[in-house]
Motif scaffolding. Structure first.
Motif, PDB file in Angstrom:
ATOM      1  N   ALA A 171     -52.645   9.136  86.894  1.00  0.00           N
ATOM      2  CA  ALA A 171     -52.378   7.917  87.732  1.00  0.00           C
ATOM      3  C   ALA A 171     -53.991   7.390  88.015  1.00  0.00           C
ATOM      4  CB  ALA A 171     -51.650   8.287  89.053  1.00  0.00           C
ATOM      5  N   SER A 300     -42.908   9.233  79.767  1.00  0.00           N
ATOM      6  CA  SER A 300     -43.891   8.850  80.966  1.00  0.00           C
ATOM      7  C   SER A 300     -44.965   8.200  80.124  1.00  0.00           C
ATOM      8  CB  SER A 300     -44.528  10.328  81.432  1.00  0.00           C
ATOM      9  OG  SER A 300     -43.633  11.230  82.019  1.00  0.00           O
ATOM     10  N   TRP A 326     -51.127   1.531  91.674  1.00  0.00           N
ATOM     11  CA  TRP A 326     -50.779   2.969  91.463  1.00  0.00           C
ATOM     12  C   TRP A 326     -51.092   3.896  92.301  1.00  0.00           C
ATOM     13  CZ3 TRP A 326     -47.097   3.996  87.669  1.00  0.00           C
ATOM     14  CH2 TRP A 326     -46.962   3.005  86.747  1.00  0.00           C
ATOM     15  N   PHE A 329     -48.133   5.737  93.655  1.00  0.00           N
ATOM     16  CA  PHE A 329     -47.869   6.843  92.686  1.00  0.00           C
ATOM     17  C   PHE A 329     -48.665   8.274  92.940  1.00  0.00           C
ATOM     18  CE2 PHE A 329     -48.429   8.944  88.833  1.00  0.00           C
ATOM     19  CZ  PHE A 329     -47.087   8.951  88.079  1.00  0.00           C
ATOM     20  N   CYS A 330     -49.882   8.072  93.237  1.00  0.00           N
ATOM     21  CA  CYS A 330     -50.899   9.185  93.118  1.00  0.00           C
ATOM     22  C   CYS A 330     -50.371  10.164  94.446  1.00  0.00           C
ATOM     23  CB  CYS A 330     -52.494   8.915  93.467  1.00  0.00           C
ATOM     24  SG  CYS A 330     -52.983   7.959  91.929  1.00  0.00           S
ATOM     25  N   VAL A 333     -47.100  12.160  93.742  1.00  0.00           N
ATOM     26  CA  VAL A 333     -47.637  12.973  92.705  1.00  0.00           C
ATOM     27  C   VAL A 333     -47.982  14.305  93.549  1.00  0.00           C
ATOM     28  CG1 VAL A 333     -49.128  14.012  90.880  1.00  0.00           C
ATOM     29  CG2 VAL A 333     -47.854  11.860  90.741  1.00  0.00           C
ATOM     30  N   SER A 360     -37.422  11.564  88.331  1.00  0.00           N
ATOM     31  CA  SER A 360     -38.138  10.512  87.474  1.00  0.00           C
ATOM     32  C   SER A 360     -37.160   9.568  86.687  1.00  0.00           C
ATOM     33  CB  SER A 360     -38.935  11.329  86.273  1.00  0.00           C
ATOM     34  OG  SER A 360     -40.172  12.125  87.469  1.00  0.00           O
ATOM     35  N   THR A 364     -37.256   5.394  86.847  1.00  0.00           N
ATOM     36  CA  THR A 364     -37.462   4.728  85.671  1.00  0.00           C
ATOM     37  C   THR A 364     -36.472   3.887  85.554  1.00  0.00           C
ATOM     38  OG1 THR A 364     -38.442   6.696  84.690  1.00  0.00           O
ATOM     39  CG2 THR A 364     -38.172   4.896  83.059  1.00  0.00           C
ATOM     40  N   SER A 384     -42.177   3.585  91.535  1.00  0.00           N
ATOM     41  CA  SER A 384     -43.218   4.326  91.293  1.00  0.00           C
ATOM     42  C   SER A 384     -43.304   5.579  92.205  1.00  0.00           C
ATOM     43  CB  SER A 384     -44.798   3.731  91.502  1.00  0.00           C
ATOM     44  OG  SER A 384     -44.738   3.152  92.738  1.00  0.00           O
ATOM     45  N   VAL A 385     -42.695   5.374  93.336  1.00  0.00           N
ATOM     46  CA  VAL A 385     -42.570   6.604  94.550  1.00  0.00           C
ATOM     47  C   VAL A 385     -41.820   7.671  93.708  1.00  0.00           C
ATOM     48  CG1 VAL A 385     -41.671   7.095  96.721  1.00  0.00           C
ATOM     49  CG2 VAL A 385     -43.119   4.955  96.538  1.00  0.00           C
ATOM     50  N   ILE A 387     -40.769   8.122  90.541  1.00  0.00           N
ATOM     51  CA  ILE A 387     -41.578   8.686  89.360  1.00  0.00           C
ATOM     52  C   ILE A 387     -42.670   9.511  89.705  1.00  0.00           C
ATOM     53  CG2 ILE A 387     -42.497   8.171  87.252  1.00  0.00           C
ATOM     54  CD1 ILE A 387     -41.056   5.491  87.137  1.00  0.00           C
ATOM     55  N   GLY A 388     -43.442   9.177  90.619  1.00  0.00           N
ATOM     56  CA  GLY A 388     -44.393   9.987  91.204  1.00  0.00           C
ATOM     57  C   GLY A 388     -44.116  11.378  91.718  1.00  0.00           C
TER      58      GLY A 388
END
Length: 493
Positions: A171, A300, A326, A329-330, A333, A360, A364, A384-385, A387-388
């Motif tokens: 990310a 991914s 992103w 997302f970081c 994660v 995830s 998606t 993105s939240v 998925i991260g």
């Protein structure tokens, strides 16, 4: 000092994820050593995504053709994916610390070569060299982590940090690529690797003890077969995305690659000194961890690629905006990573893989509802939240499963298998799932839809397929990985 172990002593030191009753005294330097090893893991995953947003600027400055530009990405994938398995085994045989430090040094030199490239050929050489460096350093680093942390709770925490930094690196690569390319120059996306790669070279010799197998020499014929076979298969997959599955340029390397890998398996089965002992794959949890990783990596890779295209081509984001998008997302994660570090010793990798991949998959699936007039806040951020968070949970658990019961003898091999599977999964996802998106887009354009509407329709279907792939990966873990008996006494320090 070099620790040399025979197969018998290696077998005696096998590390079981659930049983720490016979674990050796831990190395007091292990946490500092982990930070040194994790730096290389971070920059490898950083480099895997940092180039993508910078590709248009690279093409403009160096005069790449459209076909030549693909080699900026494909050259790295070919070199890394083809050599990772052999690199992992060679680390076992020649010395894991030695190969780790050699790979880190080569990565710094290769990054500098790419940063100062004055022609397409020089940049591609730098990218190939970066891929070779990954194949040397990554399996050795992961093997050292597996051997440093023999206590189940500590190993779970170490894999949590390791896996979290992998996702964070991916990310961060997207974020930095947009910021550096938009505000300064694409050359910084390579220069940023150099100080990170130098840190292991400075501190590694003081914190890492050499370890390797004794009494064996590399099987060069097997190394050539597995390396050539993997390179040919990856080349076929990459070519299929542009030329189609029925083209000779696709089928020829695929056939040659599969034949070489089949011959490799035959040689391993008959050899008294195999490069990759087939007994390694007899562990069901270990085998399933690698299978689930294929699903996770393919979905991914396609998700990242298509989400960036949607933001730039449909929503009209510039590279800086695309990169900054992103950041949430970081953050999630890291949240998933912290959650896994605390729960993995108690619940085991099976449940963490299932939960993480399903989260995830849900994120998606949300992306499959994007629209041509969508916004970041409604189309990208919520997905993105999830998925991260799911990726932060899944990464460490997959690594714990894929390296379960790893011994001193096979630590580099296990790491090489895991990283090879990851590269193959990424190539497969970029080939198959992205090809689906492009096919739908072409059909929509032929039907008279606008470019943005056609692209969006392709992305919608591709994200739906990626979510199904993740769900199937979760199902494979549910069916095949053994249940872990919770141990309330296990706690992470």
């Amino acid at each position: 000092m070099t620790n040399v172990e025979t197969p018998k002593t290696a077998e005696a030191r096998e590390v079981n994820f659930q049983d720490a009753s016979t674990t050796p005294t831990p190395d007091p330097r292990r946490w500092r050593a982990l930070m040194v090893l994790a730096f290389v893991q971070f920059i490898i995953f950083l480099d895997a995504t940092i180039v993508n947003v910078a590709l248009p600027a690279i093409q403009h400055d160096l005069g790449f053709t459209a076909g030549g530009l693909t080699w900026v990405v494909n050259g790295y994938l070919l070199a890394a994916g083809g050599l990772l398995l052999a690199g992992g085994r060679l680390a076992d045989l020649l010395g894991r610390r030695k190969l780790f430090l050699s790979g880190a040094g080569l990565f710094a030199v290769a990054s500098l070569t790419a940063a100062v490239a004055w022609s397409p050929a020089v940049l591609i050489v730098g990218r190939f060299a970066q891929g070779i460096a990954e194949a040397i350093a990554a399996p050795a680093a992961m093997a050292l982590v597996a051997l440093l942390f023999t206590n189940p709770a500590e190993r779970a925490k170490a894999f949590g940090i390791w896996g979290g930094l992998a996702g964070l690196g991916s990310a961060t690569g997207v974020v930095l690529s947009g910021v550096l390319t938009d505000l300064v120059s694409w050359r910084l996306v390579f220069l940023v690797n150099i100080p990170l790669a130098l840190i292991p070279l400075i501190f590694g010799p003081k914190l890492l003890t050499e370890s390797k197998m004794s009494g064996k020499r590399p099987d060069l014929i097997s190394a050539v077969l597995v390396t050539g076979g993997l390179i040919a298969v990856i080349q076929g997959l990459l070519t299929a995305s542009t030329d189609g599955w029925g083209a000779g340029s696709t089928l020829t390397p695929l056939i040659i690659g599969v034949a070489a890998l089949v011959l490799f398996v035959i040689v391993q089965a008959k050899s008294s000194n195999p490069l990759v002992p087939l007994r390694f794959f007899a562990n069901r949890t270990r085998a399933t961890g690698n299978i689930a990783l294929i699903f996770q990596a393919s979905a991914s890779a396609a998700m990242f690629f298509l989400a960036v295209l949607y933001m730039q081509q449909v929503l009209g984001f510039n590279p800086l905006q695309s990169g900054l998008a992103w950041l949430p997302f970081c953050v999630f994660v890291l949240a998933g990573m912290m959650l896994t570090m605390n729960l993995l010793p108690k619940v085991g990798p099976r449940n963490a893989i299932i939960v993480g991949m399903l989260i995830s998959a849900a994120g998606t699936l949300m992306l499959s509802y994007i629209t041509v007039d969508g916004t970041y806040w409604t189309s990208i951020l919520p997905a993105s939240v999830l998925i991260g968070l799911g990726g932060g949970i899944t990464g460490p658990a997959l690594q714990a499963a894929a390296l379960q019961d790893v011994s001193m003898e096979d630590a580099g091999l296990g790491s090489g298998v895991l990283t090879t599977v990851q590269q193959m999964g990424q190539a497969l996802g970029l080939t198959v799932i992205v090809a689906i998106a492009l096919s739908i887009e072409s059909g929509a354009l032929a039907g008279g839809h606008s470019a943005a509407a056609a692209a969006t329709s392709g992305y919608q279907v591709a994200f739906l397929v990626a979510s199904i792939v993740l769900a199937v990966g979760a199902l494979s873990a549910a069916v095949l990985v053994k249940r872990n008996k919770p141990n309330p006494a296990v706690a992470v320090a």
